[in-house]
Design an enzyme around this catalytic site. Structure first.
Site, mmCIF file in Angstrom:
data_model
loop_
_atom_site.group_PDB
_atom_site.id
_atom_site.type_symbol
_atom_site.label_atom_id
_atom_site.label_comp_id
_atom_site.label_asym_id
_atom_site.label_seq_id
_atom_site.Cartn_x
_atom_site.Cartn_y
_atom_site.Cartn_z
ATOM 1 N N GLY A 1 42.040 -64.223 -72.782
ATOM 2 C CA GLY A 1 41.853 -65.735 -73.447
ATOM 3 C C GLY A 1 40.514 -65.775 -74.211
ATOM 4 N N GLU B 1 40.940 -59.283 -68.883
ATOM 5 C CA GLU B 1 42.068 -58.628 -69.659
ATOM 6 C C GLU B 1 42.022 -59.069 -71.185
ATOM 7 O OE1 GLU B 1 45.064 -60.326 -67.147
ATOM 8 O OE2 GLU B 1 45.101 -58.564 -65.908
ATOM 9 N N PRO B 2 40.943 -58.645 -71.652
ATOM 10 C CA PRO B 2 41.028 -59.184 -72.804
ATOM 11 C C PRO B 2 42.035 -58.563 -74.079
ATOM 12 C CG PRO B 2 39.179 -57.602 -72.844
ATOM 13 C CD PRO B 2 39.764 -57.840 -71.661
ATOM 14 N N TYR C 1 51.862 -72.412 -83.362
ATOM 15 C CA TYR C 1 50.751 -73.328 -82.471
ATOM 16 C C TYR C 1 49.788 -73.831 -83.639
ATOM 17 C CZ TYR C 1 51.269 -68.868 -79.838
ATOM 18 O OH TYR C 1 51.848 -67.867 -79.142
ATOM 19 N N CYS D 1 64.133 -68.963 -94.479
ATOM 20 C CA CYS D 1 64.718 -70.176 -94.594
ATOM 21 C C CYS D 1 64.357 -71.329 -93.683
ATOM 22 C CB CYS D 1 66.165 -69.905 -94.654
ATOM 23 S SG CYS D 1 66.513 -68.646 -95.821
ATOM 24 N N GLU D 2 63.091 -71.672 -93.573
ATOM 25 C CA GLU D 2 62.542 -72.638 -92.757
ATOM 26 C C GLU D 2 61.251 -73.459 -93.473
ATOM 27 O OE1 GLU D 2 62.484 -73.459 -89.317
ATOM 28 O OE2 GLU D 2 64.078 -71.960 -89.109
ATOM 29 N N ARG E 1 43.396 -60.490 -77.462
ATOM 30 C CA ARG E 1 42.904 -61.165 -78.857
ATOM 31 C C ARG E 1 41.413 -60.517 -79.410
ATOM 32 N NH1 ARG E 1 44.846 -65.830 -80.571
ATOM 33 N NH2 ARG E 1 45.783 -65.937 -78.740
ATOM 34 N N TYR F 1 48.723 -60.390 -81.777
ATOM 35 C CA TYR F 1 50.092 -61.082 -81.660
ATOM 36 C C TYR F 1 50.460 -61.489 -83.101
ATOM 37 C CZ TYR F 1 47.812 -62.065 -77.269
ATOM 38 O OH TYR F 1 47.437 -61.772 -75.965
ATOM 39 N N ARG G 1 52.795 -67.400 -85.831
ATOM 40 C CA ARG G 1 51.545 -68.207 -85.316
ATOM 41 C C ARG G 1 51.466 -69.675 -85.903
ATOM 42 N NH1 ARG G 1 46.882 -67.192 -84.746
ATOM 43 N NH2 ARG G 1 46.493 -67.775 -82.601
HETATM 44 C C1 LIG Z 1 48.066 -62.425 -67.989
HETATM 45 C C2 LIG Z 1 47.339 -62.473 -69.288
HETATM 46 N N1 LIG Z 1 46.284 -61.361 -69.238
HETATM 47 C C3 LIG Z 1 45.662 -61.578 -70.629
HETATM 48 C C4 LIG Z 1 46.169 -61.880 -71.643
HETATM 49 C C5 LIG Z 1 45.407 -61.784 -73.050
HETATM 50 O O1 LIG Z 1 44.997 -62.843 -73.787
HETATM 51 P P1 LIG Z 1 44.015 -62.853 -74.873
HETATM 52 O O2 LIG Z 1 44.638 -61.912 -75.829
HETATM 53 O O3 LIG Z 1 44.182 -64.337 -75.376
HETATM 54 O O4 LIG Z 1 42.640 -62.272 -74.493
HETATM 55 C C6 LIG Z 1 47.472 -62.799 -71.489
HETATM 56 C C7 LIG Z 1 47.905 -63.521 -72.717
HETATM 57 O O5 LIG Z 1 48.847 -64.053 -72.808
HETATM 58 C C8 LIG Z 1 48.016 -62.848 -70.397
HETATM 59 O O6 LIG Z 1 48.966 -63.655 -70.184
#
Ligand SMILES: Cc1ncc(COP(=O)(O)O)c(C=O)c1O
Length: 436
Positions: free
Chosen positions: A256, A298-299, A340, A365-366, A301, A395, A336
Site C-alpha cells: 500500500g 508486500e510492496p 478510482y 464505448c463508455e 505499486r 495495475y 484506473r
Molecule cells: C494483500 C495485499 N498485499 C499487497 C498489496 C500491494 O499493494 P500496493 O501495490 O498498493 O503496494 C495488495 C494490493 O491490493 C494486497 O491486497
C-alpha cells in the site's frame, strides 16, 4: 487562474523539466524526444507500435533494492498482482524478494519464472479449491487464510503442517480511496479484530492438525501516504498477537506504499517507515511481553508504478465544450481513472507548442473512458502525435481487459539502450482462440 499558474499543478508537455519522481529514473528530455532506459520514445513507438507499455528495468530493480536496504531484517514480498509477468518475477527473485500471488493463475506465472516456492505466499479473499490445490502442489511456503470456510477447506486438503497466516482487519483508516481502503470494518477482506473474528480464526487454525499458524497479516489499503497508519496497525496487531495464546513468528503488514503520479506528489517516506514501524514493533512487543515477530511487507505499486510509461498515438481531436484528444488505447489498458478517479500527467513527445488544457480520452464505448482531464498539451495537438503517460507500471497490464475486443498492448522492458518485449502485443488470433 492563468495558464502559468496552472503549469506546476497539472503538468505541461512542453516543459523541459519532467515531473519529479513520476517518470522512470534517468528519463530525460532530449530535444523534443523523451529518453527512457536510454531509448527515444519515438523510436520505441515506431518499433513496437502503440499503445505500448514501456517498463524501465533499472527503476524496478532500484526500488526493490531500496525496500530491502531500508529493512534488512524484514522479508520484502513483491505483490505479484501489481505487475503479473514472469520476467518481472525473475527480477524480483534475483533481487532477493519473496512473491505474493493471489490465484492459481498468478502462481502459474511464478512457476514459469522458476520462482522458488519457499519464497511464495498465497493470498486472496476467495481461494477456490483449484487455487488451494495448486498452492499445495507447488509447495508455497505460506497461505494467508481469509475465511472460516477456507480454514476448514485448507485443513482438509493439506497433509503436513502447511504454514498459514491469518488476514486480519485491524480497523485502521488509511485515509485513501474507499475502493482501495482494505483495513477498515465493513468490507470483504480479512477477519475483524474488533468483533473477535480474528481470535476465533486463530483457534480454528490451531485446531487443524494439518496446518501450522506462523503469522498474522493485514493490508490497510493502497496509496497510503501516512506512516502513522502503519504504526497504528502495528499497535493493534501486536495487541492481537499478545492475546493469541500461541507464539506468532511473523507479522505481515501488507503493502500500500504510495507512489507519485503527478507533479508535487510525494514519494513514500520509506526511511521514516522503516524507522518508525520497527520502533513501534519493538515498543509494543516489550509492552505486551511478547517476542518481536519477523516483519514482512508486500510492496507492489511503490516498486513498479513509476517504472512504467504508456505511449499512445493520437487518433482524433474533437472540439466541443472542451478539446477532446482521443488516443488508440483507453480504459482497456488503463481502467484506473474510471475505477478510482486516478489522475495522470500526459506529455506530447516529439515537438512542443503553446499549451492549452485538453481532455485525453480513450477509444472505448463508455463516456467514462477518460484517461486524463485538463492536462496541458500543445494547442495544435493533432492526429498522429505521440503521447506519453508516466506512472503506468502498476495495475495497468494487471487490470487490462479486452473491452470492445481491443487487443492488449505489449510490455516492453528497456535497460541501457536495449528494448525487449516481456509481454507481446495481443492479436486477433489470441482473441478468437477462446470463442467456441
Ligand atoms: C494483500 C495485499 N498485499 C499487497 C498489496 C500491494 O499493494 P500496493 O501495490 O498498493 O503496494 C495488495 C494490493 O491490493 C494486497 O491486497
Amino acid at each position: 487562474m492563468t495558464l502559468a499558474e496552472l503549469l506546476p499543478s497539472i503538468g505541461c508537455s512542453t516543459e523541459p523539466v519532467l515531473e519529479e519522481g513520476v517518470w522512470p529514473d534517468g528519463t530525460e528530455v532530449v530535444g523534443q524526444d523523451l529518453l527512457i532506459g536510454g531509448l527515444p520514445a519515438t523510436q520505441l513507438a515506431a518499433r513496437f507500435g502503440t499503445p505500448c507499455q514501456v517498463l524501465d528495468e533499472q527503476t524496478v530493480r532500484t526500488r526493490a533494492r531500496a525496500f530491502r536496504a531500508a529493512l534488512p531484517r524484514a522479508e520484502v514480498v513483491f505483490a505479484g498482482k501489481s505487475l503479473p509477468c514472469p520476467e518481472v518475477y525473475r527480477w524480483m527473485a534475483q533481487e532477493g524478494l519473496s512473491l505474493d500471488v493471489s490465484s492459481a493463475g498468478e502462481l502459474a506465472l511464478a512457476r514459469a519464472a522458476g520462482f522458488p516456492a519457499s519464497r511464495i505466499i498465497m493470498h486472496g479473499n476467495v481461494k477456490t479449491a483449484e487455487d488451494l490445490k495448486a498452492a499445495l502442489e507447488y509447495g508455497v511456503s505460506r497461505i494467508v487464510v481469509d475465511s472460516l470456510d477456507e480454514i476448514a477447506q485448507l485443513g482438509a486438503l493439506a497433509t503436513h503442517g502447511q504454514e498459514v497466516m491469518i488476514r486480519v482487519t485491524p480497523g485502521v483508516d488509511a485515509h485513501t480511496h474507499a475502493k482501495i481502503a482494505t483495513g477498515v470494518e465493513d468490507q470483504k477482506f480479512g477477519f475483524s479484530l474488533a468483533s473477535g473474528a480474528a481470535l476465533e480464526a486463530v483457534l480454528r487454525v490451531v485446531e487443524q492438525p494439518s496446518l501450522r499458524l506462523v503469522g498474522l497479516h493485514c493490508h490497510i489499503g493502497s496509496q497510503v501516504r501516512h506512516v502513522a497508519s502503519y504504526e497504528e496497525a502495528v499497535r493493534r496487531m501486536v495487541g492481537l498477537i499478545a492475546s493469541c495464546g500461541t507464539r506468532i513468528e511473523q507479522l505481515d503488514l501488507g503493502g500500500g506504499f504510495c507512489a507519485p503520479y503527478l507533479r508535487g506528489d510525494s514519494d513514500f517516506d520509506l526511511a521514516g517507515f522503516a524507522h518508525r514501524v520497527t520502533a513501534a514493533l519493538n515498543y509494543e512487543c516489550a509492552l505486551h511481553r511478547v517476542p518481536p515477530p519477523r516483519l514482512l511487507i508486500e510492496p507492489g505499486r511503490a516498486i513498479v508504478a513509476n517504472a512504467g510509461v504508456t505511449l499512445y498515438r493520437v487518433c482524433a481531436v474533437k472540439e466541443s465544450a472542451r478539446t477532446f484528444v482521443a488516443v488508440d488505447g483507453g480504459m482497456s489498458d488503463n481502467p484506473r481513472p474510471a475505477l478510482y478517479g486516478a489522475k495522470y500527467a500526459v506529455r506530447l513527445v516529439g515537438r512542443g507548442g503553446r499549451p492549452k488544457p485538453v481532455t485525453v480520452v480513450g477509444r472505448h464505448c463508455e463516456a467514462g473512458d477518460v484517461l486524463a482531464e485538463d492536462v496541458l498539451l500543445p494547442g495544435d495537438v493533432h492526429a498522429g502525435d505521440l503521447l506519453a503517460v508516466p506512472a503506468t507500471g502498476a495495475y495497468h497490464h494487471a487490470l487490462a481487459s479486452n473491452y470492445n475486443q481491443v487487443c492488449r498492448p505489449p510490455v516492453v522492458a528497456v535497460k541501457d539502450g536495449v528494448a525487449r518485449p516481456v509481454v507481446r502485443r495481443e492479436t486477433e488470433e489470441d482473441l478468437l482462440r477462446r470463442y467456441v
